[in-house]
Design a protein around this motif. Structure first.
Motif, PDB file in Angstrom:
ATOM      1  N   GLY A  19      10.223 -33.455  24.997  1.00 16.32           N
ATOM      2  CA  GLY A  19      11.634 -33.555  25.331  1.00 16.32           C
ATOM      3  C   GLY A  19      12.177 -34.926  24.998  1.00 16.32           C
ATOM      4  O   GLY A  19      11.609 -35.938  25.430  1.00 16.32           O
ATOM      5  N   TYR A  57       9.480 -39.411  23.440  1.00 13.41           N
ATOM      6  CA  TYR A  57       9.474 -38.076  24.039  1.00 13.41           C
ATOM      7  C   TYR A  57       8.737 -38.029  25.370  1.00 13.41           C
ATOM      8  O   TYR A  57       7.637 -38.573  25.502  1.00 13.41           O
ATOM      9  N   TYR A  61      12.788 -29.521  27.592  1.00 13.19           N
ATOM     10  CA  TYR A  61      11.996 -29.748  26.387  1.00 13.19           C
ATOM     11  C   TYR A  61      12.560 -28.956  25.218  1.00 13.19           C
ATOM     12  O   TYR A  61      12.784 -27.756  25.324  1.00 13.19           O
TER      13      TYR A  61
END
Length: 127
Positions: free
Chosen positions: A99, A32, A114
């Motif tokens: 995200g 992420y 995100y």
């Protein structure tokens, strides 16, 4: 799906420092892009800082550049926001965001980069 929990907010005098933490669970943290946003009363949520998956790239809003530092510890599934030289205008609820799609450059400044958000932590800076 990743869950995000922020901590470290509070009341501080102008010129002081705080460190926010965001603990992630339920996903592979290193996949992420991580970011911090903030929202003051009556204002839109705004970008503060972001860091790429590996930590090799960082992005900052002009208003915090040189005062705030984003970092991450992939072994601890945690992202941090070190805030120094705080100003009353930094008062806001600070949100952690994650995200999975990835982003680069100004793309990382958008809230639409995100998918996952924490509940927020209040930061209040008194003058």
């Amino acid at each position: 799906q990743v869950q995000l929990v922020e901590s470290g907010g509070g009341l501080v005098q102008a010129g002081g420092s705080l460190r926010l933490s965001c603990a992630a669970s339920g996903g592979t943290f290193s996949r992420y892009t991580m970011a911090w946003f903030r929202q003051a009363p009556g204002k839109e949520r705004e970008f503060v800082a972001a860091m790429s998956r590996s930590g090799g790239s960082t992005y900052y809003a002009d208003s915090v550049k040189g005062r705030f530092t984003i970092s991450r510890d992939n072994a601890k599934n945690t992202v941090y926001l070190q805030m120094n030289s705080l100003k009353p205008e930094d008062t806001a609820v600070y949100y952690c965001a994650a995200g999975l799609r990835g982003c680069s450059g100004y793309g990382c400044y958008s809230r639409y980069a995100y998918e996952y958000w924490g509940q927020g932590t209040q930061v209040t800076v008194s003058s």
